[in-house]
Motif scaffolding. Structure first.
Motif, PDB file in Angstrom:
ATOM      1  N   UNK A 170       0.817  -1.206   0.000  1.00  0.00           N
ATOM      2  CA  UNK A 170       0.000   0.000   0.000  1.00  0.00           C
ATOM      3  C   UNK A 170       0.853   1.258   0.000  1.00  0.00           C
ATOM      4  N   UNK A 171       2.164   1.087  -0.036  1.00  0.00           N
ATOM      5  CA  UNK A 171       3.072   2.225   0.069  1.00  0.00           C
ATOM      6  C   UNK A 171       3.753   2.501  -1.272  1.00  0.00           C
ATOM      7  N   UNK A 172       3.591   3.724  -1.733  1.00  0.00           N
ATOM      8  CA  UNK A 172       4.191   4.157  -2.995  1.00  0.00           C
ATOM      9  C   UNK A 172       3.871   3.171  -4.119  1.00  0.00           C
ATOM     10  N   UNK A 173       2.623   2.701  -4.125  1.00  0.00           N
ATOM     11  CA  UNK A 173       2.226   1.657  -5.060  1.00  0.00           C
ATOM     12  C   UNK A 173       1.508   2.243  -6.274  1.00  0.00           C
ATOM     13  N   UNK A 174       1.671   1.565  -7.398  1.00  0.00           N
ATOM     14  CA  UNK A 174       0.986   1.928  -8.632  1.00  0.00           C
ATOM     15  C   UNK A 174      -0.110   0.911  -8.924  1.00  0.00           C
ATOM     16  N   UNK A 175      -0.964   1.240  -9.864  1.00  0.00           N
ATOM     17  CA  UNK A 175      -1.967   0.299 -10.323  1.00  0.00           C
ATOM     18  C   UNK A 175      -1.332  -0.684 -11.302  1.00  0.00           C
ATOM     19  N   UNK A 176      -1.818  -1.909 -11.304  1.00  0.00           N
ATOM     20  CA  UNK A 176      -1.279  -2.908 -12.226  1.00  0.00           C
ATOM     21  C   UNK A 176      -1.400  -2.462 -13.678  1.00  0.00           C
ATOM     22  N   UNK A 202      14.194  -2.851   1.204  1.00  0.00           N
ATOM     23  CA  UNK A 202      15.189  -3.733   0.582  1.00  0.00           C
ATOM     24  C   UNK A 202      14.716  -4.222  -0.777  1.00  0.00           C
ATOM     25  N   UNK A 203      13.427  -4.541  -0.876  1.00  0.00           N
ATOM     26  CA  UNK A 203      12.892  -5.008  -2.149  1.00  0.00           C
ATOM     27  C   UNK A 203      12.947  -3.905  -3.204  1.00  0.00           C
ATOM     28  N   UNK A 204      12.609  -2.694  -2.813  1.00  0.00           N
ATOM     29  CA  UNK A 204      12.660  -1.588  -3.770  1.00  0.00           C
ATOM     30  C   UNK A 204      14.101  -1.289  -4.183  1.00  0.00           C
ATOM     31  N   UNK A 205      15.034  -1.397  -3.231  1.00  0.00           N
ATOM     32  CA  UNK A 205      16.442  -1.204  -3.566  1.00  0.00           C
ATOM     33  C   UNK A 205      16.928  -2.275  -4.543  1.00  0.00           C
ATOM     34  N   UNK A 206      16.304  -3.452  -4.473  1.00  0.00           N
ATOM     35  CA  UNK A 206      16.680  -4.562  -5.363  1.00  0.00           C
ATOM     36  C   UNK A 206      15.971  -4.480  -6.707  1.00  0.00           C
ATOM     37  N   UNK A 207      15.137  -3.474  -6.893  1.00  0.00           N
ATOM     38  CA  UNK A 207      14.476  -3.291  -8.176  1.00  0.00           C
ATOM     39  C   UNK A 207      13.040  -3.750  -8.235  1.00  0.00           C
ATOM     40  N   UNK A 208      12.486  -4.208  -7.109  1.00  0.00           N
ATOM     41  CA  UNK A 208      11.081  -4.614  -7.097  1.00  0.00           C
ATOM     42  C   UNK A 208      10.187  -3.374  -7.137  1.00  0.00           C
ATOM     43  N   UNK A 209       9.077  -3.478  -7.828  1.00  0.00           N
ATOM     44  CA  UNK A 209       8.153  -2.360  -7.950  1.00  0.00           C
ATOM     45  C   UNK A 209       6.858  -2.667  -7.197  1.00  0.00           C
ATOM     46  N   UNK A 213      -4.050  -3.244  -5.284  1.00  0.00           N
ATOM     47  CA  UNK A 213      -5.327  -3.515  -5.939  1.00  0.00           C
ATOM     48  C   UNK A 213      -6.418  -2.623  -5.356  1.00  0.00           C
ATOM     49  N   UNK A 214      -6.019  -1.433  -4.942  1.00  0.00           N
ATOM     50  CA  UNK A 214      -6.972  -0.511  -4.345  1.00  0.00           C
ATOM     51  C   UNK A 214      -6.626  -0.231  -2.893  1.00  0.00           C
ATOM     52  N   UNK A 215      -7.494   0.486  -2.213  1.00  0.00           N
ATOM     53  CA  UNK A 215      -7.197   0.926  -0.862  1.00  0.00           C
ATOM     54  C   UNK A 215      -7.517  -0.054   0.233  1.00  0.00           C
ATOM     55  N   UNK A 216      -8.172  -1.158  -0.097  1.00  0.00           N
ATOM     56  CA  UNK A 216      -8.548  -2.116   0.930  1.00  0.00           C
ATOM     57  C   UNK A 216      -7.368  -3.026   1.273  1.00  0.00           C
ATOM     58  N   UNK A 217      -7.253  -3.377   2.550  1.00  0.00           N
ATOM     59  CA  UNK A 217      -6.205  -4.297   3.002  1.00  0.00           C
ATOM     60  C   UNK A 217      -6.726  -5.721   2.851  1.00  0.00           C
ATOM     61  N   UNK A 218      -6.038  -6.527   2.045  1.00  0.00           N
ATOM     62  CA  UNK A 218      -6.460  -7.896   1.774  1.00  0.00           C
ATOM     63  C   UNK A 218      -5.693  -8.872   2.655  1.00  0.00           C
ATOM     64  N   UNK A 219      -6.361  -9.932   3.082  1.00  0.00           N
ATOM     65  CA  UNK A 219      -5.672 -11.007   3.782  1.00  0.00           C
ATOM     66  C   UNK A 219      -4.672 -11.645   2.829  1.00  0.00           C
ATOM     67  N   UNK A 220      -3.652 -12.279   3.404  1.00  0.00           N
ATOM     68  CA  UNK A 220      -2.582 -12.803   2.559  1.00  0.00           C
ATOM     69  C   UNK A 220      -3.098 -13.803   1.537  1.00  0.00           C
ATOM     70  N   UNK A 221      -4.041 -14.685   1.925  1.00  0.00           N
ATOM     71  CA  UNK A 221      -4.541 -15.675   0.981  1.00  0.00           C
ATOM     72  C   UNK A 221      -5.438 -15.056  -0.081  1.00  0.00           C
ATOM     73  N   UNK A 222      -6.069 -13.923   0.257  1.00  0.00           N
ATOM     74  CA  UNK A 222      -6.875 -13.198  -0.729  1.00  0.00           C
ATOM     75  C   UNK A 222      -5.991 -12.420  -1.675  1.00  0.00           C
TER      76      UNK A 222
END
Length: 239
Positions: A170-176, A202-209, A213-222
């Protein structure tokens, strides 16, 4: 038509005895002599067969022909899933296979409730692979996605493959829909408590973007399943 995994497929025209695990499944399904089945090796090959003998501990089938199918998506996705507790992880693996994932990399993150190392990790990996095989039997896939050995998330980042990495956040995220269509990618999904800030950094430093999927917080399995469905809709075979 019932489908069963057989690592080594017999030649067409032969009659073969099926392994005990398949025999038990055939009895559970109450199949009869003359019923047709599909055998697949997990590497993309499948055969059509007919049951010719069913006894309590022995089942024979005749291999009739090659079987074709178009169950694989053109989008190659590796699911990098932080290990979740209980049935959540098994549910995620099962459904991600149905949604077309090509490989699963379990990782241990800082907020993972379950900690797996050594023999315990090996046993859980084997269990997860069996779940993936069963999911392929059910959904019509002839290629079995591998469940890779469990890694710490930091170790994964250090040896990650050179493909686009999209991290749910949810942080500095773009839409798919703002990303260019990739042919291959890794989807990173956090545990029950989400990625912590140091992991995201660390992930962003490694090049992950990052994406959401919107503002709602989804459970991990969802989260994993919703993201896979969205990716297949945008770039895969959900048309």
């Amino acid at each position: 038509m019932p489908r069963f995994h057989l690592p080594e497929l017999p030649p067409i025209g032969s009659e073969t005895a099926l392994p005990d695990k398949v025999v038990r499944h055939i009895h559970v399904l109450r199949l009869r002599v003359g019923d047709n089945i599909i055998l697949f090796d997990g590497a993309g090959n499948a055969l059509a067969a007919e049951l010719t003998q069913i006894d309590k501990r022995r089942v024979l089938c005749r291999i009739n022909a090659s079987a074709t199918g178009a169950a694989e998506s053109p989008l190659n996705i590796t699911l990098v899933q932080a290990v979740s507790a209980g049935e959540r992880m098994e549910f995620t693996l099962q459904k991600s296979v149905e949604l077309g994932v090509n490989a699963i990399q379990p990782v241990i993150s800082r907020r993972s409730v379950v900690r797996l190392h050594g023999e315990r990790a090996d046993k859980r990996q084997a269990r997860w692979q069996e779940i993936v095989i069963s999911a392929c039997e059910q959904c019509g896939r002839n290629t079995i996605p591998p469940v890779l050995p469990v890694l710490d998330f930091t170790d994964y980042l250090a040896q990650r493959p050179d493909i686009p990495h999209l991290m749910m956040s949810l942080h500095r995220a773009r839409s798919l829909k703002d990303f260019s269509a990739p042919a291959q990618l890794a989807l990173l999904v956090g545990p029950e408590g989400g990625w912590d800030s140091s992991e995201e950094h660390a992930a962003q430093e490694a090049g992950c973007q990052a994406f959401s999927l919107g503002g709602r917080v989804l459970r991990t399995e969802t989260a994993a399943l919703a993201a896979l469905a969205a990716m297949q809709t945008l770039w895969g075979d959900f048309v």
